[in-house]
Enzyme design. Structure first.
Site, PDB file in Angstrom:
ATOM      1  N   GLY A  68       0.929  -1.099  -0.142  1.00 28.28           N
ATOM      2  CA  GLY A  68      -0.099   0.071   0.051  1.00 28.28           C
ATOM      3  C   GLY A  68       0.909   1.195  -0.129  1.00 28.28           C
ATOM      4  O   GLY A  68       2.085   1.079  -0.080  1.00 28.28           O
ATOM      5  N   PHE A  69       0.228   2.420   0.108  1.00 31.91           N
ATOM      6  CA  PHE A  69       0.983   3.695   0.000  1.00 31.91           C
ATOM      7  C   PHE A  69       1.985   3.857   1.161  1.00 31.91           C
ATOM      8  O   PHE A  69       3.142   3.979   0.960  1.00 31.91           O
ATOM      9  CB  PHE A  69      -0.361   4.739   0.100  1.00 31.91           C
ATOM     10  CG  PHE A  69       0.289   6.191   0.334  1.00 31.91           C
ATOM     11  CD1 PHE A  69       1.530   6.798  -0.524  1.00 31.91           C
ATOM     12  CD2 PHE A  69      -0.101   6.868   1.594  1.00 31.91           C
ATOM     13  CE1 PHE A  69       1.792   7.951  -0.069  1.00 31.91           C
ATOM     14  CE2 PHE A  69       0.513   8.080   1.713  1.00 31.91           C
ATOM     15  CZ  PHE A  69       1.288   8.740   0.855  1.00 31.91           C
TER      16      PHE A  69
ATOM     17  N   ASP B 290       0.727  -8.687   2.188  1.00 31.96           N
ATOM     18  CA  ASP B 290      -0.323  -7.745   1.709  1.00 31.96           C
ATOM     19  C   ASP B 290      -1.352  -8.740   0.882  1.00 31.96           C
ATOM     20  O   ASP B 290      -0.743  -9.900   0.261  1.00 31.96           O
ATOM     21  CB  ASP B 290       0.165  -6.727   0.723  1.00 31.96           C
ATOM     22  CG  ASP B 290      -0.734  -5.787   0.444  1.00 31.96           C
ATOM     23  OD1 ASP B 290      -1.894  -5.684   0.016  1.00 31.96           O
ATOM     24  OD2 ASP B 290      -0.177  -4.328   0.765  1.00 31.96           O
TER      25      ASP B 290
ATOM     26  N   THR C  14      -6.144  -3.467  -2.126  1.00 33.70           N
ATOM     27  CA  THR C  14      -5.813  -2.411  -2.585  1.00 33.70           C
ATOM     28  C   THR C  14      -4.145  -1.890  -3.032  1.00 33.70           C
ATOM     29  O   THR C  14      -3.918  -0.846  -3.611  1.00 33.70           O
ATOM     30  CB  THR C  14      -6.321  -1.125  -1.741  1.00 33.70           C
ATOM     31  OG1 THR C  14      -5.771  -1.418  -0.541  1.00 33.70           O
ATOM     32  CG2 THR C  14      -7.921  -1.105  -1.528  1.00 33.70           C
TER      33      THR C  14
ATOM     34  N   VAL D 140      -4.053 -10.884   6.400  1.00 36.71           N
ATOM     35  CA  VAL D 140      -4.100 -11.170   7.642  1.00 36.71           C
ATOM     36  C   VAL D 140      -5.302 -11.251   8.374  1.00 36.71           C
ATOM     37  O   VAL D 140      -5.249 -11.318   9.623  1.00 36.71           O
ATOM     38  CB  VAL D 140      -2.975  -9.793   8.293  1.00 36.71           C
ATOM     39  CG1 VAL D 140      -1.530 -10.250   7.713  1.00 36.71           C
ATOM     40  CG2 VAL D 140      -3.778  -8.479   8.006  1.00 36.71           C
TER      41      VAL D 140
ATOM     42  N   TYR E 106     -15.246   1.858   8.378  1.00 39.17           N
ATOM     43  CA  TYR E 106     -13.844   2.162   8.629  1.00 39.17           C
ATOM     44  C   TYR E 106     -13.778   2.721  10.073  1.00 39.17           C
ATOM     45  O   TYR E 106     -12.650   2.446  10.973  1.00 39.17           O
ATOM     46  CB  TYR E 106     -13.383   3.314   7.676  1.00 39.17           C
ATOM     47  CG  TYR E 106     -12.042   3.695   7.754  1.00 39.17           C
ATOM     48  CD1 TYR E 106     -11.197   2.775   7.342  1.00 39.17           C
ATOM     49  CD2 TYR E 106     -11.670   5.020   8.040  1.00 39.17           C
ATOM     50  CE1 TYR E 106      -9.535   3.201   7.161  1.00 39.17           C
ATOM     51  CE2 TYR E 106     -10.288   5.534   8.054  1.00 39.17           C
ATOM     52  CZ  TYR E 106      -9.282   4.470   7.662  1.00 39.17           C
ATOM     53  OH  TYR E 106      -7.973   4.677   7.768  1.00 39.17           O
TER      54      TYR E 106
ATOM     55  N   ARG F 128      -8.424  10.412  -3.212  1.00 38.98           N
ATOM     56  CA  ARG F 128      -8.360  11.228  -2.106  1.00 38.98           C
ATOM     57  C   ARG F 128      -8.023  12.617  -2.353  1.00 38.98           C
ATOM     58  O   ARG F 128      -7.554  12.761  -3.697  1.00 38.98           O
ATOM     59  CB  ARG F 128      -7.381  10.651  -0.880  1.00 38.98           C
ATOM     60  CG  ARG F 128      -8.133   9.974   0.164  1.00 38.98           C
ATOM     61  CD  ARG F 128      -7.316   9.350   0.984  1.00 38.98           C
ATOM     62  NE  ARG F 128      -6.457   8.339   0.439  1.00 38.98           N
ATOM     63  CZ  ARG F 128      -5.752   7.275   1.047  1.00 38.98           C
ATOM     64  NH1 ARG F 128      -5.486   7.831   2.509  1.00 38.98           N
ATOM     65  NH2 ARG F 128      -5.182   6.528   0.654  1.00 38.98           N
TER      66      ARG F 128
HETATM   67  N1  UDP Z   1     -12.601  16.164  -1.443  1.00 38.25           N
HETATM   68  C1  UDP Z   1     -12.981  16.975  -2.448  1.00 38.25           C
HETATM   69  N2  UDP Z   1     -12.736  16.651  -3.728  1.00 38.25           N
HETATM   70  C2  UDP Z   1     -11.992  15.515  -4.228  1.00 38.25           C
HETATM   71  C3  UDP Z   1     -11.905  14.828  -3.120  1.00 38.25           C
HETATM   72  C4  UDP Z   1     -12.034  14.899  -1.673  1.00 38.25           C
HETATM   73  O1  UDP Z   1     -13.401  18.142  -2.280  1.00 38.25           O
HETATM   74  O2  UDP Z   1     -11.943  15.331  -5.234  1.00 38.25           O
HETATM   75  C5  UDP Z   1     -12.859  16.503   0.186  1.00 38.25           C
HETATM   76  C6  UDP Z   1     -13.614  15.452   0.734  1.00 38.25           C
HETATM   77  O3  UDP Z   1     -14.892  15.743   0.602  1.00 38.25           O
HETATM   78  C7  UDP Z   1     -13.183  15.776   2.364  1.00 38.25           C
HETATM   79  C8  UDP Z   1     -11.536  16.282   1.996  1.00 38.25           C
HETATM   80  O4  UDP Z   1     -11.599  16.750   0.599  1.00 38.25           O
HETATM   81  O5  UDP Z   1     -13.706  17.096   2.841  1.00 38.25           O
HETATM   82  C9  UDP Z   1     -10.586  15.220   2.283  1.00 38.25           C
HETATM   83  O6  UDP Z   1     -11.085  13.701   1.567  1.00 38.25           O
HETATM   84  P1  UDP Z   1     -10.224  12.578   1.345  1.00 38.25           P
HETATM   85  O7  UDP Z   1     -11.094  11.566   0.866  1.00 38.25           O
HETATM   86  O8  UDP Z   1      -8.805  12.996   0.862  1.00 38.25           O
HETATM   87  O9  UDP Z   1      -9.985  12.090   3.008  1.00 38.25           O
HETATM   88  P2  UDP Z   1     -10.730  12.208   4.319  1.00 38.25           P
HETATM   89  O10 UDP Z   1     -10.120  13.006   5.220  1.00 38.25           O
HETATM   90  O11 UDP Z   1     -12.342  12.557   3.982  1.00 38.25           O
HETATM   91  O12 UDP Z   1     -10.957  10.651   4.843  1.00 38.25           O
END
Ligand code: UDP
Length: 317
Positions: free
Chosen positions: A11-12, A32, A36, A58, A150, A191
């Site tokens: 993973g990352f 792993d 993902t 695991v 999660y 993300r």
């Molecule tokens: N977000 C966004 N545009 C994107 C992806 C994410 O505005 O293309 C927003 C998302 O709604 C959240 C924040 O960025 O408010 C961080 O999202 P991410 O999925 O990176 O991680 P989270 O902290 O939500 O687990």
């Protein structure tokens, strides 16, 4: 030099950690199940004698019979889908790896008297009603909702760690990681930083969810890994949870504009619906990490984004 097991090695975060451990000349066993993880992340490691890859899940205690794991001295249990896109698509796997998988790794630690670090998350604070978040805040989490698989599984993982420490004195520490980034996330990770940087570099509109006023605190991966390694060595943190994150908080709008500026992109911003239960704010209090580990982030958001953008640029050419 120690024998170290890393779950989620492809993973990352896992692949970054394995590379650093191998660089420090530890013997590393990377596990792993590739749900993902990506082989490309560990390709350079496969040629290194100090690294052994084990394709295994695991979540099943069968993994304990694997002879590669014998006489382990340190265990980093990182395995789990971590992007909302992936953990929601793999809800049951996410629950399993953080509950059963954590128990299995604690059994391994118990069998060999190994130190262990479990990577929990700022998500255990949910959509926080207290800001910023210190370790004693108990969180505001929905059990019924898209993020529950999660958040609640990570909370249960913490409970397992707590109980194995209380009952058997397994020297386990819990890292509550706040958003971590750098290049190297999957293209389809979803993300925010990987989305925005790729969009900006391709001249596409940046997709802000909601009105962009929600905040996050982004920690560069090198800082996170340094924190995890310090935590592993810290006996005072046994049975405890420690926030690891960068207290530099920023709104998603600010992040979008900063990425447009740093890439020199002509992209604009488009606004899209906010996903359900998206936390409005998130910022760690890191006094505990400072006191116990002497740790604090060294890479500013602007420096980390610059490095991330350079890497993405290189990968795209
Ligand atoms: N977000 C966004 N545009 C994107 C992806 C994410 O505005 O293309 C927003 C998302 O709604 C959240 C924040 O960025 O408010 C961080 O999202 P991410 O999925 O990176 O991680 P989270 O902290 O939500 O687990």
């Amino acid at each position: 030099m120690s024998k170290v097991v890393v779950t989620g090695a492809a993973g990352f975060l896992g692949s970054h950690l394995c590379k650093e451990l191998v660089r420090q000349k530890h013997e590393v066993i990377g596990l792993d199940n590739m749900c993902t993880g990506q082989l490309a992340n560990i390709q350079p490691l496969l040629e290194d004698d100090r690294f052994t890859f084990v394709h295994a899940d695991v979540s099943s205690p069968d993994v304990l019979f694997n002879t590669e794991l014998r006489e382990v001295e340190q265990i980093y249990h990182l395995a789990s889908p971590a992007s909302p896109r992936f953990y929601q698509a793999m809800a049951l796997e996410t629950i399993a790896v953080n509950t059963n998988g954590t128990k299995t790794m604690l059994e391994l630690a118990k069998a060999w008297n190994a130190k262990m670090v479990y990577t929990s998350t700022s998500e255990i604070y949910g959509d926080p009603l207290v800001h910023p978040q210190s370790e004693d805040y108990r969180g505001n989490v929905a059990t019924l909702g898209p993020r529950a698989c999660y958040d609640e599984a990570k909370r249960m993982g913490e409970v397992y760690c707590y109980e194995y420490y209380r009952l058997y004195r397994v020297p386990v520490k819990i890292a509550r990681l706040f958003n971590t980034y750098s290049a190297g996330l999957r293209n389809d990770d979803g993300r925010v930083i990987s989305n925005f940087v790729t969009q900006a570099l391709c001249g596409k509109e940046l997709t802000v969810y909601g009105d962009g006023s929600q905040t996050r605190s982004f920690c560069y991966v090198d800082d996170t890994i340094r924190g995890l390694q310090l935590l592993m060595q810290c006996d005072e943190a046994n049975g405890e949870a420690v926030n690891l994150g960068n207290p530099e908080e920023c709104s998603i709008n600010t992040l979008a504009n900063l990425i447009i500026k740093l890439t020199g992109s002509v992209s604009g911003i488009t606004y899209h619906p906010l996903p359900a239960d998206d936390p409005k704010v998130r910022r760690p209090v890191i006094e505990k990490a400072r006191a116990l580990l002497g740790w604090q982030p060294e890479v500013t958001l602007e420096q980390g984004l610059t490095l991330t953008i350079e890497n993405y640029r290189r990968q795209m050419h």
